[in-house]
Design a protein around this motif. Structure first.
Motif, mmCIF file in Angstrom:
data_model
loop_
_atom_site.group_PDB
_atom_site.id
_atom_site.type_symbol
_atom_site.label_atom_id
_atom_site.label_comp_id
_atom_site.label_asym_id
_atom_site.label_seq_id
_atom_site.Cartn_x
_atom_site.Cartn_y
_atom_site.Cartn_z
ATOM 1 N N ALA A 92 0.807 -1.253 0.011
ATOM 2 C CA ALA A 92 -0.137 0.202 0.080
ATOM 3 C C ALA A 92 0.959 1.111 -0.009
ATOM 4 N N THR A 93 0.359 2.101 -0.666
ATOM 5 C CA THR A 93 1.184 3.637 -0.635
ATOM 6 C C THR A 93 0.081 4.648 -0.343
ATOM 7 N N ILE A 94 0.596 5.589 0.334
ATOM 8 C CA ILE A 94 -0.296 6.765 0.730
ATOM 9 C C ILE A 94 0.756 8.004 0.405
ATOM 10 N N TRP A 95 0.088 8.827 -0.585
ATOM 11 C CA TRP A 95 0.909 10.293 -0.778
ATOM 12 C C TRP A 95 0.208 11.295 -0.619
ATOM 13 N N TRP A 96 0.538 12.262 0.423
ATOM 14 C CA TRP A 96 -0.056 13.390 0.655
ATOM 15 C C TRP A 96 0.816 14.624 -0.033
ATOM 16 N N PRO A 97 0.204 15.007 -1.171
ATOM 17 C CA PRO A 97 1.221 16.172 -1.957
ATOM 18 C C PRO A 97 1.404 17.468 -1.229
ATOM 19 N N GLU A 98 0.225 17.772 -0.348
ATOM 20 C CA GLU A 98 0.366 19.047 0.287
ATOM 21 C C GLU A 98 1.310 18.830 1.498
ATOM 22 N N MET A 99 1.615 17.728 1.962
ATOM 23 C CA MET A 99 2.448 17.670 3.042
ATOM 24 C C MET A 99 3.918 17.031 2.688
ATOM 25 N N GLU A 100 3.981 16.625 1.598
ATOM 26 C CA GLU A 100 5.250 16.233 0.970
ATOM 27 C C GLU A 100 5.728 15.124 1.581
ATOM 28 N N ARG A 101 4.873 13.940 2.007
ATOM 29 C CA ARG A 101 5.063 12.860 2.517
ATOM 30 C C ARG A 101 4.375 11.618 1.770
ATOM 31 N N GLN A 102 5.398 10.439 2.004
ATOM 32 C CA GLN A 102 4.623 9.180 1.429
ATOM 33 C C GLN A 102 5.052 8.128 2.604
ATOM 34 N N VAL A 103 3.942 7.164 2.532
ATOM 35 C CA VAL A 103 4.064 6.128 3.559
ATOM 36 C C VAL A 103 3.755 4.884 2.638
ATOM 37 N N ARG A 104 4.636 3.919 2.808
ATOM 38 C CA ARG A 104 4.611 2.653 1.974
ATOM 39 C C ARG A 104 4.638 1.607 3.108
ATOM 40 N N ILE A 105 3.517 0.563 2.783
ATOM 41 C CA ILE A 105 3.213 -0.628 3.746
ATOM 42 C C ILE A 105 3.231 -1.872 2.830
ATOM 43 N N GLU A 106 3.872 -2.907 3.622
ATOM 44 C CA GLU A 106 3.636 -4.208 3.079
ATOM 45 C C GLU A 106 3.504 -5.294 4.038
ATOM 46 N N GLY A 107 2.712 -6.214 3.689
ATOM 47 C CA GLY A 107 2.104 -7.281 4.473
ATOM 48 C C GLY A 107 0.927 -7.968 4.020
ATOM 49 N N ALA A 108 0.552 -8.971 4.678
ATOM 50 C CA ALA A 108 -0.361 -9.810 4.350
ATOM 51 C C ALA A 108 -1.603 -9.484 4.812
ATOM 52 N N ALA A 109 -2.755 -9.516 4.005
ATOM 53 C CA ALA A 109 -3.939 -8.979 4.132
ATOM 54 C C ALA A 109 -5.061 -10.332 4.339
ATOM 55 N N THR A 110 -5.638 -10.089 5.817
ATOM 56 C CA THR A 110 -6.607 -10.913 5.977
ATOM 57 C C THR A 110 -8.129 -10.410 6.055
#
Ligand SMILES: Cc1cc2nc3c(=O)[nH]c(=O)nc-3n(C[C@H](O)[C@H](O)[C@H](O)COP(=O)(O)O)c2cc1C
Length: 209
Positions: A92-110
């Motif tokens: 998963a990736t989240i990008w907040w352009p106004e905040m100049e921040r990105q978060v990436r997450i990897e894992g198993a979904a259940t």
């Protein structure tokens, strides 16, 4: 496009205060995005893998954040759900352009407990709950009219009643094994901090941008 560029300057050194709570920074950044008036602050891109090993991604809304788990809601017969069932690892990736921040997450979904999905469904506006019944998500649709007719049918069927959670609707939680926080800095000298689940807790590594 070649000349479209922006220098980032808001970021400061990323500090992970409590390695025992690796999603704490995500929670704080989400709050900053909400407080900062970002459009769809909880929008995230989810990548799954299909039966041929091809990656496929789409946006969903992050609606659940608890411990090492992040969750979203969807149709349980949608393409993404079938893909998760066959191969549970997602990214998963989240990008907040106004905040100049990105978060990436990897894992198993259940699949999430049904009670959590019921709670969420009950909190949604009535029309969204009707739409959950009406949409055979990811399957071919003959025409716009067909979708609207199905919406009207369910709308009348549940007239004056509580709209239950459809049996084919629910949520997934991703148990994070890897999290990366990214913050823009001037001259492309960005901050990257990667957290990985190890045998004895979480490890933290800084990465070249
Ligand atoms: C900003 C945004 C948020 C979305 N949120 C969701 C969501 O929370 N759940 C969902 O099932 N689809 C959501 N969608 C639609 C999905 O992107 C996608 O079209 C749909 O889930 C079907 O995907 P699939 O065929 O890969 O399963 C969203 C789309 C956008 C643009």
């Amino acid at each position: 496009m070649r000349d479209v560029r922006r220098d980032y300057g808001k970021g400061s050194p990323i500090e992970v205060k409590d390695l025992g709570n690796p999603l704490d920074l995500l929670s704080r950044w989400l709050q900053d995005a909400i407080d900062g008036g970002v459009t769809e602050p909880n929008a995230m891109n989810i990548a799954t893998v299909d039966s041929k090993g091809n990656p496929r991604n789409r946006m969903v809304l992050l609606k659940y954040l608890e411990g090492d788990d992040i969750g979203f809601f969807t149709n349980l017969k949608s393409d993404k759900s079938l893909e998760i069932r066959a191969h549970s690892m997602v990214s998963a990736t989240i990008w907040w352009p106004e905040m100049e921040r990105q978060v990436r997450i990897e894992g198993a979904a259940t699949q999430m407990d049904r009670e959590l999905a019921e709670d969420y469904h009950a909190s949604r506006p009535r029309k969204s709950r009707v739409a959950a019944w009406a949409s055979d998500q990811s399957r071919p649709l003959g025409s716009r009219e067909e979708l609207e007719e199905r919406f009207d049918q369910y709308d009348s069927m549940f007239d004056g009643e509580d709209i239950p959670l459809p049996p084919f609707w629910g949520g997934y939680t991703i148990r994070a094994d890897k999290i990366e926080y990214w913050e823009g800095r001037p001259s492309r000298m960005h901050e990257r901090v990667s957290l990985s689940r190890g045998d004895d807790g979480w490890d933290m590594t800084r990465l070249y941008p």
